[in-house]
Design an enzyme around this catalytic site. Sequence first.
Site, PDB file in Angstrom:
ATOM      1  N   GLY A   1      -9.312   6.582   2.049  1.00  0.00           N
ATOM      2  CA  GLY A   1      -7.887   6.461   2.289  1.00  0.00           C
ATOM      3  C   GLY A   1      -7.621   5.404   3.344  1.00  0.00           C
ATOM      4  O   GLY A   1      -8.482   5.083   4.170  1.00  0.00           O
ATOM      5  N   CYS A   2      -6.403   4.854   3.327  1.00  0.00           N
ATOM      6  CA  CYS A   2      -6.069   3.766   4.255  1.00  0.00           C
ATOM      7  C   CYS A   2      -5.964   4.267   5.696  1.00  0.00           C
ATOM      8  O   CYS A   2      -6.622   3.731   6.598  1.00  0.00           O
ATOM      9  CB  CYS A   2      -4.789   3.074   3.821  1.00  0.00           C
ATOM     10  SG  CYS A   2      -3.391   4.169   3.520  1.00  0.00           S
ATOM     11  N   TYR A   3      -5.150   5.287   5.931  1.00  0.00           N
ATOM     12  CA  TYR A   3      -5.068   5.837   7.282  1.00  0.00           C
ATOM     13  C   TYR A   3      -6.437   6.325   7.778  1.00  0.00           C
ATOM     14  O   TYR A   3      -6.820   6.040   8.927  1.00  0.00           O
ATOM     15  CB  TYR A   3      -4.065   6.989   7.332  1.00  0.00           C
ATOM     16  CG  TYR A   3      -2.608   6.617   7.350  1.00  0.00           C
ATOM     17  CD1 TYR A   3      -2.084   5.756   8.315  1.00  0.00           C
ATOM     18  CD2 TYR A   3      -1.725   7.146   6.418  1.00  0.00           C
ATOM     19  CE1 TYR A   3      -0.729   5.436   8.348  1.00  0.00           C
ATOM     20  CE2 TYR A   3      -0.361   6.838   6.436  1.00  0.00           C
ATOM     21  CZ  TYR A   3       0.124   5.984   7.406  1.00  0.00           C
ATOM     22  OH  TYR A   3       1.462   5.674   7.436  1.00  0.00           O
TER      23      TYR A   3
END
Length: 335
Positions: A150-152
């Site tokens: 995931g990006c976060y």
Amino acid sequence: MTLRVGIVGATGYTALEVARLLLAHPEAELVAATSRAEDGKSIAEIHPSLAGRCDVPIETLDPAELAKKCDVVMCCLPHGASAETCKQLIDHNVRVIDFSADFRLSSQATYEKWYGVEHPWPERIGKTVYGLPEFYAEQIRDADLVANPGCYPTSAILPLAPLIAKQLIEATDIIVDSKSGVSGAGRSAKVGTLYCEVNESIAAYGVGSHRHQPEMADLVHRIGGQEISLVFTPHLTPMDRGILSTIYVRPRGGNAKQVMECWREQYADCPFVTPVDHLPATKHVAGTNHVQLTARDAGDRIVLVCAIDNLTKGASGAAIQNMNVMFGLPQTAGL
């Protein structure tokens, strides 16, 4: 031989970013793209920035036919639907990089609690390599399926995991405060991401309930060897792309200088992670696969700051990096 790459779910921003990056890749090219809703069009009709550069036709997904055409498939589908498609593709002997959250977590119960669906392929939960080559390159090299991060979580795991492993910071009372560009919300129309809603504004969302929180905690535990507790609050900011995460931790007798030394040692051979003396900004990494990290002493805490591009290192660039590792290419190829 040129690597043949396919995209499932070709209409979103991450698919566009994969196509953009592959145009500059010396040893890979996009050969197939699928979308049920856009069958019969070309990818350039869906993403006009590709006009004159990429005219791959979009087809309805047929796993057997797609597997024949491709060496690796990027699966850009939502959670739940992605797992079923990944299984069908792997059953037809093609390697897959999954952009969804379906295989990131180590526990089926955690997945079903946070995502609210029964997992379609539970046998692979906890048995699928997480796609951070900075920690898992050896496992990625031979994998048939890679769970793209995931990006976060990328912006939190990279700063935190080495510090937990070296016991430089307390494992409790960690605060992750993140700001993301609007592309992180996807390309489909939603009231909350309309121009008039996001322009000249910044807003928190998913407070205490964002699905990336358990991913952060799970992976830092797996890499650092110690369970952690954290609070994660994301914010939507009026920019196209980028993530800036400001992380507040309590030191275990150390300071920001030791944190920087730890990072420099950990990431010395990692081409995309750079500890820096300045305060990172999203503009410093926009459109790249690079990560900038820094640390500052602040009273009884250390403040960690991490900047990434949410579409590149936070998604599609990470997928290209994983593909490079899977097929024995330099991690930096095309990036």
